[in-house]
Design a protein around this motif. Sequence first.
Motif, PDB file in Angstrom:
ATOM      1  N   CYS A 209      -6.557  -2.455   4.592  1.00 53.42           N
ATOM      2  CA  CYS A 209      -6.422  -1.910   3.244  1.00 53.42           C
ATOM      3  C   CYS A 209      -7.045  -2.914   2.274  1.00 53.42           C
ATOM      4  O   CYS A 209      -6.453  -3.945   1.974  1.00 53.42           O
ATOM      5  CB  CYS A 209      -4.956  -1.676   2.899  1.00 53.42           C
ATOM      6  SG  CYS A 209      -4.719  -1.194   1.196  1.00 53.42           S
TER       7      CYS A 209
ATOM      8  N   GLU B 179       0.844  -1.195   0.000  1.00 54.05           N
ATOM      9  CA  GLU B 179       0.000   0.000   0.000  1.00 54.05           C
ATOM     10  C   GLU B 179       0.882   1.249   0.000  1.00 54.05           C
ATOM     11  O   GLU B 179       1.903   1.299   0.685  1.00 54.05           O
ATOM     12  CB  GLU B 179      -0.918  -0.049   1.227  1.00 54.05           C
ATOM     13  CG  GLU B 179      -1.804   1.133   1.413  1.00 54.05           C
ATOM     14  CD  GLU B 179      -1.297   2.026   2.521  1.00 54.05           C
ATOM     15  OE1 GLU B 179      -1.251   3.248   2.308  1.00 54.05           O
ATOM     16  OE2 GLU B 179      -0.927   1.498   3.578  1.00 54.05           O
TER      17      GLU B 179
ATOM     18  N   GLU C 232      -5.298  -4.177  -1.163  1.00 55.73           N
ATOM     19  CA  GLU C 232      -4.123  -5.014  -0.942  1.00 55.73           C
ATOM     20  C   GLU C 232      -4.509  -6.367  -0.353  1.00 55.73           C
ATOM     21  O   GLU C 232      -3.832  -7.366  -0.596  1.00 55.73           O
ATOM     22  CB  GLU C 232      -3.116  -4.304  -0.039  1.00 55.73           C
ATOM     23  CG  GLU C 232      -2.509  -3.047  -0.660  1.00 55.73           C
ATOM     24  CD  GLU C 232      -1.804  -3.317  -1.970  1.00 55.73           C
ATOM     25  OE1 GLU C 232      -1.179  -4.374  -2.101  1.00 55.73           O
ATOM     26  OE2 GLU C 232      -1.899  -2.474  -2.880  1.00 55.73           O
TER      27      GLU C 232
ATOM     28  N   LYS D 294       1.319  -3.331   4.206  1.00 52.50           N
ATOM     29  CA  LYS D 294       0.113  -2.523   4.020  1.00 52.50           C
ATOM     30  C   LYS D 294      -0.405  -2.089   5.373  1.00 52.50           C
ATOM     31  O   LYS D 294      -0.002  -2.624   6.403  1.00 52.50           O
ATOM     32  CB  LYS D 294      -0.954  -3.349   3.312  1.00 52.50           C
ATOM     33  CG  LYS D 294      -1.466  -4.504   4.150  1.00 52.50           C
ATOM     34  CD  LYS D 294      -2.705  -5.103   3.536  1.00 52.50           C
ATOM     35  CE  LYS D 294      -3.510  -5.912   4.516  1.00 52.50           C
ATOM     36  NZ  LYS D 294      -2.800  -6.947   5.219  1.00 52.50           N
TER      37      LYS D 294
END
Lengths: 313, 354
Positions: B301, B216, B304, B297
Amino acid sequence: MDKCYLGVDIGSISTKGVIIDEKYNILSQNYIWTEASPISAVKELISTLSIPKGYKLSGIGTTGSARKLIGLMLGANVVKNEIICHAYGTLNYYPDCKTILEIGGQDSKIIIINNGIITDYAMNTLCAAGTGAFLSSQSKRIGVDINDFGSLALSSKNPVKIAARCTVFAESDLIHKAQLGYKKEDIVAGLCKSVVLNYLNNVGKGKKIKEPIVFQGGVSKNIGVVKYFNEILNTKVIVDDNSHLMGAIGAAILSSKESSDKEYNLNMNEINFETKGYECKGCSNNCEIVRIIKDGKLIDSFGNRCERGTIAK
Amino acid sequence: MERVIAFPLMGNYYVPSSFLFSKISDCEILKPPPITSKTIELGSKNSPDFVCTPFKYTLGTYIECLEMGANTLIQMGGGCRYGYYFELQQKILSDLGYKFEYFNLVSMGHADLKNIYKIIKKINPKLNKIKSLYYFCLTIKMVKYMDKVEDYIRQNVAYEEEKGKLNQLFDSMLDDFNMVKTFIGLNRVYHKYKKLIESVKLNKPKNNIKIGIIGELYTLMEPFANNNLEHLLENYGVEIKRFTNVTYLLFEKGKKTKKYLKKLDNVKYKMGADAMDNIYYTKYLIENNYDGIIHIKSSFCTPEIGNMGIIGKMCEESDMPVLFISTDTNTSNVGFETRIEAFYDMIEMRKKNG
């Protein structure tokens, strides 16, 4: 004089120490409780370990969650994480081992090995369910000594179902089942099974568990948990007599690989070690800086995120 | 009322963004205080618990800036939940009683020059079209140069003979970028430092360990958010490859995603934010014989999370070590370091044994 090596594994619950010779045979070993004070635990451990006559100590390795602190205290030549130490220790006894399952006090891990090389690993990240700490806290609740846990579980014919997702759910399930009048051994067996399920769902998720499988860490001494691993994986997991010492053995082996001619001594009792916390006021991070003091002299400090927190030795 | 502009921090991108605003407006630009645990505390206290971490970081920085006297906040929005940061943060900050104006320069990941011009016109009504376009292009060039140099540093910083030299040169390059007025000046500064940086002596072994880091964008680019991952890897002597940077996100992504999509057999559509891009990077890293991949990440998220399954499978099939890490607002990094150290040791062990 022959060389020997000390490995110390300082976990959150227990402290393990071994002394091995150059062929990795165990000369001396001990296993004691950490009781939240690694320094005195290690002092006690060291005083019970003995270097046999005709040997000199040529290396010290530390591992476990207090490895940095104890590494400094003992002047270790190797300070390594638990994953590598467990793998080295196990491979020494089971060179063709493919999977290592390890459940300790605070964390659990799985290590996948291919041809003697670690190819994958995982540690529990989110949750302490399925660890030794969970089992021992529940054993107190039920009023069963943790040492009898396994044999009691084996006597159950009808283990209760306990949610394996998380300790909070597991605990409330356990209380409900107990209040419904289930037998103690059925509840204990259910707990052992939930530890296995939680481990396989969390840590072992997506990992290819291939035989031979070695199960170690403190929880491997619980025959109830071993039974359910065998049942659920539909195989027979290997539990070594020294399964609780594998991390320490690995640390000792690693220290032997990097040893020099230097000789170490283990006269710890007269030396006074102290850890002092100190909050750095350099910025609003307020890093907690740990200072290790040996006989009134600062030997090292860590915990700072930037140079501002560096303290001169 | 005099305007005081503030924007969130991410890596070193404070330099070009403050450069741009100082050129196209006559407002004061507030340098946000560095992210500390206090920033995160402020941010998470006022955020929904399950929002992604960059929201908490940026909200915390905004609160700190507002307390320091900022009254104009700049935000951008990407193609995931990031696209809604603007509305939600505006609401939260007004509910907290702050008085401010809030502008979203990039809506849903599309850098639309016309829209940006309109917004900047609001901030500075006296804005000259040609002049602003000029400085806008100059800033883009600056970001591109920055990213190029940072790429080089990432690959080599672990091997420099005199520790800290490369980063020191990079910092003074950024300082000099601030003084630049024209393209000629910018080029001169860039080429001067490029030469200096490339002449730093390196001790790079032939068979060095190379790790690609993907995931991310904010967690990748802000060192505080990723527990200084790059620095940690450097200390182990690892060459790092990172694809995500601002040049890519704002100016190249549009074109490249189509290309990437064509090259992937297992993905048929873009999966939101950088999810598909990261699958392509995995393919790239596997094909170019990298030694490992770290996927990082912020917790929750969604894009992802969507690509983790595919990345895991690709890595398994090609026997590529991969480590998935989620971060949240926790600031203790002992467990984090253990995982990275073990990952490095594992790769080293694999490499030694062929």
